[in-house]
Design a protein around this motif. Sequence first.
Motif, PDB file in Angstrom:
ATOM      1  N   ILE A 131     -27.922 -39.153  16.220  1.00 47.94           N
ATOM      2  CA  ILE A 131     -27.664 -37.713  16.247  1.00 47.94           C
ATOM      3  C   ILE A 131     -26.937 -37.382  17.541  1.00 47.94           C
ATOM      4  O   ILE A 131     -27.416 -37.681  18.636  1.00 47.94           O
ATOM      5  N   GLU A 132     -25.761 -36.760  17.416  1.00 50.73           N
ATOM      6  CA  GLU A 132     -24.931 -36.432  18.567  1.00 50.73           C
ATOM      7  C   GLU A 132     -24.763 -34.917  18.679  1.00 50.73           C
ATOM      8  O   GLU A 132     -25.056 -34.174  17.727  1.00 50.73           O
TER       9      GLU A 132
ATOM     10  N   ARG B 218     -24.295 -46.837  15.291  1.00 51.46           N
ATOM     11  CA  ARG B 218     -24.675 -46.121  14.068  1.00 51.46           C
ATOM     12  C   ARG B 218     -24.690 -47.062  12.862  1.00 51.46           C
ATOM     13  O   ARG B 218     -25.582 -46.991  12.007  1.00 51.46           O
TER      14      ARG B 218
ATOM     15  N   TYR C  48     -29.292 -31.691  16.238  1.00 51.56           N
ATOM     16  CA  TYR C  48     -29.262 -32.120  17.642  1.00 51.56           C
ATOM     17  C   TYR C  48     -30.274 -31.383  18.514  1.00 51.56           C
ATOM     18  O   TYR C  48     -31.017 -32.010  19.285  1.00 51.56           O
TER      19      TYR C  48
ATOM     20  N   ASP D 225     -24.231 -32.026  15.844  1.00 50.56           N
ATOM     21  CA  ASP D 225     -25.020 -32.252  14.633  1.00 50.56           C
ATOM     22  C   ASP D 225     -26.036 -31.117  14.485  1.00 50.56           C
ATOM     23  O   ASP D 225     -26.647 -30.690  15.474  1.00 50.56           O
TER      24      ASP D 225
ATOM     25  N   SER E 139     -31.173 -43.000  12.199  1.00 52.94           N
ATOM     26  CA  SER E 139     -30.002 -42.137  12.331  1.00 52.94           C
ATOM     27  C   SER E 139     -29.618 -41.947  13.786  1.00 52.94           C
ATOM     28  O   SER E 139     -30.460 -42.027  14.685  1.00 52.94           O
TER      29      SER E 139
END
Length: 474
Positions: A27-28, A19, A34, A31, A25
């Motif tokens: 995104i996990e 990150r 997501y 989020d 970005s």
Amino acid sequence: MSTVHDNARELQQALHELRGKLSGSLIEPGDPLYDDARAVWNGMVDLRPRAVVRAGALTDIEVVLDAVQRTGLALAVRGGGHNVAGHGTVDGGLVLDLGPMKRVQVDAGSRLVTVEPGATLADVDRATAPYNLAVPLGVISGTGVAGLTLGGGVGWLTRTGGLSLDNLESVDVVTAAGEHLHASGQENPELFWGLRGGGGNFGVASSFTFRARPLPAAPLGGNLFYRRKHWRNALLAFAAWTPTLPEEMNPIVSFLVFPPEFGMGGDPWMILGFMWVGEDHQAGLDRVGQLTAAAPPDEQEVGPASWLDWQSAMDSVFPKGSRGYWKNVSFSRLDEETVDVLLGFASEVTWEGTGIDIHHMEGAFGRVPEDATAFPNRSARYWLNVYGFWRDRSEDDRLTAFARKAYALMQPFAEHGEYVNFLGAEVGLKEADAARAAYGPEKFQRLVALKDRYDPHNVFRLNHNIPPTQPPPG
């Protein structure tokens, strides 16, 4: 148990470091973005990546490849995300989403068009149309240029200008080892050969340079609509019409039930769509007149067309989240026997959500030597695509089975090779068997040699995969 926790901590630390290095970005799960970030066009593909990288700059490609090497996470590379097999996502792995990288640069004097890997057909068309130029691409404007081109690129200019990959001047690639390579007819020519048809098997394509083709300011487009009782006569007339067509004429025959917003009722139609890109409209109208004299349509719309409107006319039929499974067949016979078989299964399509296209090939497409690119077949006169775009999950089994049935019925007329961009995910078929069937044994072996050279550990395996000769264990 502590080993599991240690591995989880190490992975989380690696993602934290990733990150910090990104221009874009990470995104996990959890989020708010997501679910949107993990979604691809095909709603049947519902996978949960460990993380999605939305690239902010081309430098993010190398950063992500380094993270994949260190973590061992499976990698999915996504351009437009329109691939019907759903290769732009992965369960538990890392998605490199290049969609934000959409810049298109046009040099009108040289007709060279440089395209970033996240660009769609619409992005390219909007950039080239003001100069009365076009790159031969596909038929749905939301399709990603990268995946379309690496697999082939069949559309409304195929007979006039060839496949999308036939119009490539060069491709820039980042390999699994982090090499930045320029592939063209002069530099890395064998890699350039494999990139033109071999898909994303050899690296991440970071830039494409095409040579665009002149396009009339208002090309002649049209659709001839036939009700079921006239299909046989119209299809036989089409077969008699195609052998003498000039390359300026690009026809596609479709069978489908239109969505309600098209105002065509709920009946199935055969549509003969065409794009004439000659400067002389009357010559195109004369050619169409030969067909309509033999097979008068029930309805028709013919006239000057805006290229941008034409290229996006069917977009609403294929919204993101549609459920899709596709099969394709190349063939050259369109005689009484073949027409009987085609109309036999086409007549079964009484529902919205499945279409059948017959692309007339030949022309500029057929003049490219068979061994010039990795595309599997240059001799076929026609290419059939049976494609799904339904919405109801409960229809998955029935409509997938229909596509397979149509494919099986066409096998007595089929020629060698399959077009990977018209190919869904084939569960239960070994990767090597699927690729060998698509490309044929000679091209397959040549592609394997490239895989051994540029991706021996099969990092780029979430595609219609060309496995290396000896992939590592696991």
